[in-house]
Write a protein that holds these residues in place. Structure first.
Motif: not given
Length: 148
Positions: A101-111
């Motif tokens: 749909t143009g939306d995603f699940l995923g993970f924020e990236i920190k360092e």
């Protein structure tokens, strides 16, 4: 409550037994360590534990109602063919589940490290929202529509 790996795999088997159609669609090959390392090197990130576990058990591709990107370089759902490096660096977000749909699940990236908690990328708001669940909880909820 929190979903551990063992519980998840058992639950998936139960759901698959009741509803094999959920798993009838195409999937990519399972990943091995080398394939995972290759993807990590390409994006210069560390993938989260549950996603790595998923890749080794299921590969990727259609998983219930969603698509999960794989580390299978010959696969249809190879993450490197679907997730643009520059976009990821800019958003500090790795999309791994495609709702188509143009939306995603995923993970924020920190360092350089993907967080274990899943976030939702909304294309309308062009923003990322933490969902407060781990990858396996999110897959059960969104992919397998298992709200129990």
């Amino acid at each position: 409550g929190k979903m551990d790996k063992q519980n998840f795999h058992v639950k998936v088997k139960e759901i698959a037994a009741k509803n094999p159609r959920l798993f009838a669609l195409e999937s990519d090959n399972r990943a091995d360590d080398e394939m995972i390392k290759d993807v990590e090197r390409y994006y210069d990130i560390i993938l989260p534990d549950f996603y790595r576990d998923f890749l080794c058990h299921y590969g990727g591709g259609y998983f219930g109602c969603v698509i999960v990107y794989s580390c299978d370089g010959k696969g249809l759902f190879y993450i490197r063919d679907n997730a643009i490096k520059e976009w990821i660096s800019e958003k500090l977000f790795l999309p791994v589940v495609d709702f188509e749909t143009g939306d995603f699940l995923g993970f924020e990236i920190k360092e350089g490290v993907c967080q274990d908690i899943v976030s939702l990328y909304s294309h309308e708001e062009e923003d990322v929202y933490e969902l407060g669940m781990d990858f396996y909880e999110a897959l059960l909820k969104y992919g397998l529509q298992d709200n129990g």
